[in-house]
Design a protein around this motif. Structure first.
Motif, PDB file in Angstrom:
ATOM      1  N   ALA A   1      32.689  27.086  41.569  1.00 54.39           N
ATOM      2  CA  ALA A   1      33.910  27.595  41.443  1.00 54.39           C
ATOM      3  C   ALA A   1      34.247  29.001  41.983  1.00 54.39           C
ATOM      4  O   ALA A   1      35.311  29.608  41.764  1.00 54.39           O
ATOM      5  N   THR A   2      33.553  29.548  42.958  1.00 49.01           N
ATOM      6  CA  THR A   2      33.699  30.742  43.523  1.00 49.01           C
ATOM      7  C   THR A   2      34.631  30.621  44.945  1.00 49.01           C
ATOM      8  O   THR A   2      34.033  29.734  45.802  1.00 49.01           O
ATOM      9  N   MET A   3      35.570  31.163  44.844  1.00 49.53           N
ATOM     10  CA  MET A   3      36.595  31.339  46.072  1.00 49.53           C
ATOM     11  C   MET A   3      36.972  32.641  46.179  1.00 49.53           C
ATOM     12  O   MET A   3      37.027  33.351  45.391  1.00 49.53           O
ATOM     13  N   LEU A   4      37.172  32.971  47.632  1.00 47.00           N
ATOM     14  CA  LEU A   4      37.772  34.119  47.818  1.00 47.00           C
ATOM     15  C   LEU A   4      39.274  34.074  48.437  1.00 47.00           C
ATOM     16  O   LEU A   4      39.491  33.471  49.174  1.00 47.00           O
ATOM     17  N   VAL A   5      40.102  34.442  47.503  1.00 48.35           N
ATOM     18  CA  VAL A   5      41.550  34.415  47.510  1.00 48.35           C
ATOM     19  C   VAL A   5      42.064  35.749  48.239  1.00 48.35           C
ATOM     20  O   VAL A   5      41.968  36.885  47.684  1.00 48.35           O
ATOM     21  N   GLN A   6      42.790  35.576  49.296  1.00 50.90           N
ATOM     22  CA  GLN A   6      43.117  36.785  50.047  1.00 50.90           C
ATOM     23  C   GLN A   6      44.688  36.601  50.326  1.00 50.90           C
ATOM     24  O   GLN A   6      45.248  35.688  50.857  1.00 50.90           O
ATOM     25  N   MET A   7      45.511  37.702  49.568  1.00 49.28           N
ATOM     26  CA  MET A   7      46.824  37.416  49.666  1.00 49.28           C
ATOM     27  C   MET A   7      47.503  38.964  49.962  1.00 49.28           C
ATOM     28  O   MET A   7      47.307  39.837  49.092  1.00 49.28           O
ATOM     29  N   GLY A   8      48.367  39.078  51.010  1.00 51.78           N
ATOM     30  CA  GLY A   8      48.942  40.254  51.005  1.00 51.78           C
ATOM     31  C   GLY A   8      48.025  41.496  50.871  1.00 51.78           C
ATOM     32  O   GLY A   8      48.536  42.764  50.623  1.00 51.78           O
ATOM     33  N   GLY A   9      46.874  41.563  51.419  1.00 53.20           N
ATOM     34  CA  GLY A   9      45.878  42.728  51.482  1.00 53.20           C
ATOM     35  C   GLY A   9      45.045  42.651  50.421  1.00 53.20           C
ATOM     36  O   GLY A   9      44.315  43.707  50.397  1.00 53.20           O
ATOM     37  N   ALA A  10      45.228  41.853  49.615  1.00 56.00           N
ATOM     38  CA  ALA A  10      44.197  41.927  48.280  1.00 56.00           C
ATOM     39  C   ALA A  10      43.255  40.993  48.321  1.00 56.00           C
ATOM     40  O   ALA A  10      43.574  39.799  48.892  1.00 56.00           O
ATOM     41  N   ASN A  11      42.064  41.252  48.158  1.00 58.45           N
ATOM     42  CA  ASN A  11      40.805  40.298  48.160  1.00 58.45           C
ATOM     43  C   ASN A  11      40.349  39.758  46.532  1.00 58.45           C
ATOM     44  O   ASN A  11      40.188  40.637  45.952  1.00 58.45           O
ATOM     45  N   ILE A  12      40.668  38.726  46.109  1.00 53.12           N
ATOM     46  CA  ILE A  12      40.395  38.179  44.945  1.00 53.12           C
ATOM     47  C   ILE A  12      39.036  37.259  44.860  1.00 53.12           C
ATOM     48  O   ILE A  12      39.152  36.281  45.425  1.00 53.12           O
ATOM     49  N   LEU A  13      38.223  37.489  43.958  1.00 50.18           N
ATOM     50  CA  LEU A  13      37.069  36.568  43.618  1.00 50.18           C
ATOM     51  C   LEU A  13      37.114  35.848  42.466  1.00 50.18           C
ATOM     52  O   LEU A  13      37.513  36.503  41.393  1.00 50.18           O
ATOM     53  N   THR A  14      36.942  34.483  42.512  1.00 51.65           N
ATOM     54  CA  THR A  14      36.965  33.720  41.275  1.00 51.65           C
ATOM     55  C   THR A  14      35.845  33.312  40.739  1.00 51.65           C
ATOM     56  O   THR A  14      34.830  32.879  41.727  1.00 51.65           O
TER      57      THR A  14
ATOM     58  N   GLU B   1      36.023  44.258  51.009  1.00 50.64           N
ATOM     59  CA  GLU B   1      36.092  44.921  49.553  1.00 50.64           C
ATOM     60  C   GLU B   1      36.750  43.938  48.742  1.00 50.64           C
ATOM     61  O   GLU B   1      37.893  43.182  49.023  1.00 50.64           O
ATOM     62  N   ILE B   2      36.220  43.818  47.295  1.00 52.47           N
ATOM     63  CA  ILE B   2      36.703  43.028  46.454  1.00 52.47           C
ATOM     64  C   ILE B   2      37.626  43.707  45.771  1.00 52.47           C
ATOM     65  O   ILE B   2      37.336  44.964  44.893  1.00 52.47           O
ATOM     66  N   HIS B   3      38.743  43.514  45.413  1.00 57.44           N
ATOM     67  CA  HIS B   3      39.794  44.204  44.506  1.00 57.44           C
ATOM     68  C   HIS B   3      39.811  43.918  43.124  1.00 57.44           C
ATOM     69  O   HIS B   3      40.143  44.500  42.266  1.00 57.44           O
ATOM     70  N   SER B   4      39.834  42.601  42.956  1.00 58.49           N
ATOM     71  CA  SER B   4      39.883  41.801  41.705  1.00 58.49           C
ATOM     72  C   SER B   4      38.961  40.692  41.593  1.00 58.49           C
ATOM     73  O   SER B   4      38.807  39.987  42.437  1.00 58.49           O
ATOM     74  N   VAL B   5      38.454  40.402  40.114  1.00 55.24           N
ATOM     75  CA  VAL B   5      37.635  39.305  39.885  1.00 55.24           C
ATOM     76  C   VAL B   5      38.049  38.448  38.412  1.00 55.24           C
ATOM     77  O   VAL B   5      38.544  39.246  37.455  1.00 55.24           O
ATOM     78  N   LEU B   6      38.469  37.253  38.995  1.00 53.75           N
ATOM     79  CA  LEU B   6      39.043  36.364  37.784  1.00 53.75           C
ATOM     80  C   LEU B   6      37.667  35.546  37.257  1.00 53.75           C
ATOM     81  O   LEU B   6      37.106  34.874  38.000  1.00 53.75           O
ATOM     82  N   VAL B   7      37.530  35.602  35.957  1.00 57.23           N
ATOM     83  CA  VAL B   7      36.412  34.933  35.233  1.00 57.23           C
ATOM     84  C   VAL B   7      37.023  34.047  34.404  1.00 57.23           C
ATOM     85  O   VAL B   7      37.843  34.450  33.465  1.00 57.23           O
TER      86      VAL B   7
ATOM     87  N   ILE C   1      49.481  43.714  38.374  1.00 53.85           N
ATOM     88  CA  ILE C   1      48.779  44.377  39.012  1.00 53.85           C
ATOM     89  C   ILE C   1      48.956  44.725  40.451  1.00 53.85           C
ATOM     90  O   ILE C   1      49.684  43.834  41.144  1.00 53.85           O
ATOM     91  N   SER C   2      48.656  45.905  41.037  1.00 50.86           N
ATOM     92  CA  SER C   2      48.602  46.252  42.369  1.00 50.86           C
ATOM     93  C   SER C   2      46.811  46.149  42.823  1.00 50.86           C
ATOM     94  O   SER C   2      46.357  47.359  42.960  1.00 50.86           O
ATOM     95  N   PRO C   3      46.324  45.093  43.483  1.00 49.23           N
ATOM     96  CA  PRO C   3      45.155  45.108  43.414  1.00 49.23           C
ATOM     97  C   PRO C   3      44.335  46.073  44.594  1.00 49.23           C
ATOM     98  O   PRO C   3      43.384  46.644  44.518  1.00 49.23           O
ATOM     99  N   ASN C   4      45.284  46.441  45.663  1.00 48.85           N
ATOM    100  CA  ASN C   4      44.931  47.220  46.735  1.00 48.85           C
ATOM    101  C   ASN C   4      46.043  48.286  47.049  1.00 48.85           C
ATOM    102  O   ASN C   4      46.504  47.963  48.245  1.00 48.85           O
ATOM    103  N   PRO C   5      46.270  49.219  46.160  1.00 48.32           N
ATOM    104  CA  PRO C   5      47.384  50.100  46.376  1.00 48.32           C
ATOM    105  C   PRO C   5      47.168  51.148  47.733  1.00 48.32           C
ATOM    106  O   PRO C   5      48.058  51.526  48.317  1.00 48.32           O
ATOM    107  N   LYS C   6      46.061  51.007  48.112  1.00 41.71           N
ATOM    108  CA  LYS C   6      45.640  52.170  49.516  1.00 41.71           C
ATOM    109  C   LYS C   6      46.121  51.284  50.768  1.00 41.71           C
ATOM    110  O   LYS C   6      46.620  52.084  51.654  1.00 41.71           O
TER     111      LYS C   6
END
Length: 279
Positions: A112-125, A160-166, A231-236
């Protein structure tokens, strides 16, 4: 005007509702009493669904007997057979380092592990990078195929991982080793979990809690069904705002005999900015 609930009792006042259901934020911490109450409500809700049926003792025993060989790592196809029928595809790290900013890019890493990338944010599930989904690595269900990459690979490739969803606390979705590695090696991750799971992070991976170890700056936010965290996962890198909503799922939770003491959920991840860009 005093409002009443359907049973005739007085409805909670606005202040009481805010105490029981405070708006999700990066700083919100629910009390044990509120967590227990809200999880119990969701368990009753799930049990009322027509399609839900808890497996009986006989069905559970048969399932465990059938799965027992995999707990010991036996009964699996040979690696040669797996390489032929289910090969692990190499990743294009160049694409992962430079995903399109106006689209959503999703890479399946395994289970169930996916790397979701959207608008400069990297989200791991549901990060699961261990060999076995178990409390120990010498026994327990062993994965058929290795993940497409390791967390170390992602770090080496500057992803870089910005957010993790569990989604819930089963061992194949909440993996201690993966969470501990993320919490110890990365910085400023926003962990989003169902209500009740923040306590697990506090106890087992204190590095994931900013107040416990300011060095890392991570945050753990727990959500009830239908609650949304903005949230703003990757404000930089980007001003992208995303809404993460916990949605109902027909499932259950259990890690060490604590059946249904924490919530389970799916997630909706939406960016209004990306929607407007694609319109």
């Amino acid at each position: 005007m005093n409002c009443k609930k359907a049973d005739g009792t007085a409805a909670p006042a606005a202040a009481e509702l805010e105490a029981l259901y405070p708006t999700p934020s990066l700083t919100r911490v629910l009390t044990k009493r509120v967590v227990a109450s809200r999880v119990a409500e969701r368990v009753l809700e799930r049990n009322s669904w027509n399609g839900y049926e808890r497996p009986g003792a006989k069905a559970t025993a048969n399932m465990l007997l059938k799965a027992f060989p995999t707990f010991l790592g036996s009964g699996l196809p040979s690696q040669k057979e797996l390489d032929k029928s289910f090969p692990v595809q190499p990743l294009n790290f160049e694409k992962l380092r430079n995903p399109p900013l106006d689209k959503v890019q999703i890479t399946w890493l395994g289970h169930a592990t996916m790397l979701v990338q959207m608008g400069g944010a990297n989200i791991l599930t549901d990060p699961m990078f261990s060999d076995r989904c178990s409390a120990v690595q010498w026994a327990g269900p062993k994965r058929y195929r290795p993940p497409a990459c390791s967390l170390e690979d992602l770090r080496k490739e500057n992803i870089e991982i910005h957010s993790v969803l569990v989604s819930h606390n089963h061992y194949d979705h909440l993996d201690y080793r993966s969470i501990a590695e993320l919490a110890s090696q990365s910085k400023n991750i926003i962990f989003v979990v169902p209500i009740g799971l923040r306590a697990w992070f506090v106890k087992h991976t204190p590095n994931s809690i900013k107040s416990s170890n300011p060095k890392y700056g991570h945050t753990v936010v727990e959500l009830d069904w239908h609650e949304t965290l903005s949230i703003s996962p990757n404000p930089k890198k980007t001003d992208l705002m995303i809404d993460i909503t916990a949605v109902p799922m027909q499932h259950w939770s259990n890690r060490a005999g604590d059946i249904d003491k924490t919530l389970w959920c799916g997630f909706s991840v939406v960016s209004k900015q990306l929607q407007s860009n694609s319109a």
